[in-house]
Design a protein around this motif. Structure first.
Motif: not given
Length: 121
Positions: A106-118
């Protein structure tokens, strides 16, 4: 599947940032790509999506007219241009792809580590 976001930082209200997400490990040009964000104490929320060829986009109402999602399939990269930034745009921004890496699974979600925006004055 590997997603790496970059481009976050500290910006004043009204300013702009351009986020990038470099993708690898899958056929990038075959899949829609999405951006999400998560503010402190809040759930992760959808921001924008772009179709595989880049011909269609959609946005959450809160960013319409200010943010633009785009992609370069030759570079396996999706972008998020953010203009007229507001204090409430402060969050960690993630790119996302939903796919099945193995036939029959089944398909699943893949995510990066994220980048912070302030966004702060």
């Amino acid at each position: 599947v590997h997603l790496v976001e970059s481009g976050g930082g500290l910006v004043q209200p009204g300013g702009s940032l351009r986020l990038s997400c470099a993708a690898s490990g899958f056929t990038f040009s075959s899949y829609p790509m999405r951006w999400y964000r998560q503010a402190p104490g809040k759930e992760r929320e959808f921001i924008a999506v772009i179709t595989s060829a880049g011909g269609s986009t959609n946005y959450v109402d809160s960013v319409k007219g200010r943010f633009t999602i785009s992609r370069d399939n030759a570079k396996n990269t999706v972008y998020l241009q953010m203009n007229s930034l507001k204090l409430e745009d402060t969050a960690v921004y993630y790119c996302n792809v939903h796919l099945s890496i193995l036939i029959g699974t089944p398909p699943r979600d893949y995510w990066g580590q994220g980048t912070q925006v302030i966004v702060s004055s």
